[in-house]
Design an enzyme around this catalytic site. Structure first.
Site, PDB file in Angstrom:
ATOM      1  N   ASP A  48       0.793  -1.357   0.054  1.00 40.03           N
ATOM      2  CA  ASP A  48       0.294  -0.075   0.055  1.00 40.03           C
ATOM      3  C   ASP A  48       0.834   1.239  -0.029  1.00 40.03           C
ATOM      4  O   ASP A  48       1.935   1.212   0.674  1.00 40.03           O
ATOM      5  CB  ASP A  48      -0.980   0.035   1.149  1.00 40.03           C
ATOM      6  CG  ASP A  48      -0.323  -0.067   2.581  1.00 40.03           C
ATOM      7  OD1 ASP A  48       0.001   0.869   3.158  1.00 40.03           O
ATOM      8  OD2 ASP A  48      -0.047  -1.250   3.114  1.00 40.03           O
ATOM      9  N   GLU A 107      -7.515   5.612  12.274  1.00 40.14           N
ATOM     10  CA  GLU A 107      -6.630   5.186  13.302  1.00 40.14           C
ATOM     11  C   GLU A 107      -6.390   6.380  14.148  1.00 40.14           C
ATOM     12  O   GLU A 107      -5.772   5.940  15.281  1.00 40.14           O
ATOM     13  CB  GLU A 107      -5.764   4.536  12.749  1.00 40.14           C
ATOM     14  CG  GLU A 107      -4.819   5.638  11.538  1.00 40.14           C
ATOM     15  CD  GLU A 107      -3.517   4.979  10.855  1.00 40.14           C
ATOM     16  OE1 GLU A 107      -2.632   4.731  11.592  1.00 40.14           O
ATOM     17  OE2 GLU A 107      -4.120   4.471   9.790  1.00 40.14           O
TER      18      GLU A 107
END
Length: 215
Positions: free
Chosen positions: A11, A100
């Site tokens: 990613d 997050e």
């Protein structure tokens, strides 16, 4: 229990700099998740280039959005922004929520914001959508209502991720944030993905040259 086939992935965002995706593909990577957006207005500076070059290399592609919302309305607005950024692009992987950084939000508010984002994103894209989380938050923060969405879990230094949470299995596993791959000058997140991450179950993960991705 049948063992899920895994596909090697990474990613990326602008932090990886100028990526040679052909070399990435030759190194054995088959799936790349690309940061698309953040908040209600930001677009990753390298989003278009990463998408264009990954597509030229015939990699399977997914997109993720970094959430900064603090209210349900902000969550829905961010989901619409994400959907607008990736509209018209071709991709295989479920659009992913990366939430997050919680600040001083309560667990209840984190889940309400997450649900608002995910529901809005699903409606706006017409696709299956997925959630990214580290193992700790998957166990201790996100509640069972979010387990209807595929989980891309992050846990490093283990032989398998800890799935003592509301999800039966993982669709993606980010197993290191310090990986090395030809075509990228520094370190990069490395992942495994399964067919659960796909927007369409009719597309199968394999090591052959990739077909055209789903609209």
């Amino acid at each position: 229990m049948k063992r899920e086939r895994r596909i090697a992935g990474i990613d990326v965002s602008h932090w990886e700099g100028d990526i040679d995706f052909r070399e990435v593909k030759q190194a054995g990577i088959r799936f790349v998740y690309i940061k698309a957006s953040e908040g209600t207005t930001d677009i990753d500076p390298d989003f278009e280039r990463n998408y264009r070059e990954a597509r030229k290399a015939r990699l399977k592609i997914g997109f993720y959005h970094y959430v900064t919302a603090r209210t349900e309305d902000e969550g829905r607005a961010e989901a619409r922004h994400f959907a607008d950024v990736i509209r018209g692009k071709k991709y295989h992987g479920c659009p992913v929520m990366d939430f997050e950084s919680f600040g001083n939000l309560t667990k209840e508010r984190i889940n309400e914001v997450s649900l608002a984002f995910m529901q809005e994103l699903s409606d706006a894209t017409g696709k299956r959508v997925a959630i990214y989380s580290d193992a700790n938050n998957a166990t201790n923060t996100f509640d069972i209502r979010l387990s209807v969405y595929p989980l891309w879990i992050a846990e490093y230094g283990v032989s398998r991720p800890d799935m003592r949470n509301h999800w039966r299995r993982w669709a993606g596993w980010q197993y290191t944030d310090s990986g090395r791959v030809e075509g990228i000058s520094g370190t990069v997140d490395r992942d495994y993905f399964t067919e659960d991450i796909l927007t369409s179950r009719s597309s199968v993960l394999n090591d052959k040259d990739d077909p055209e991705p789903c609209e």
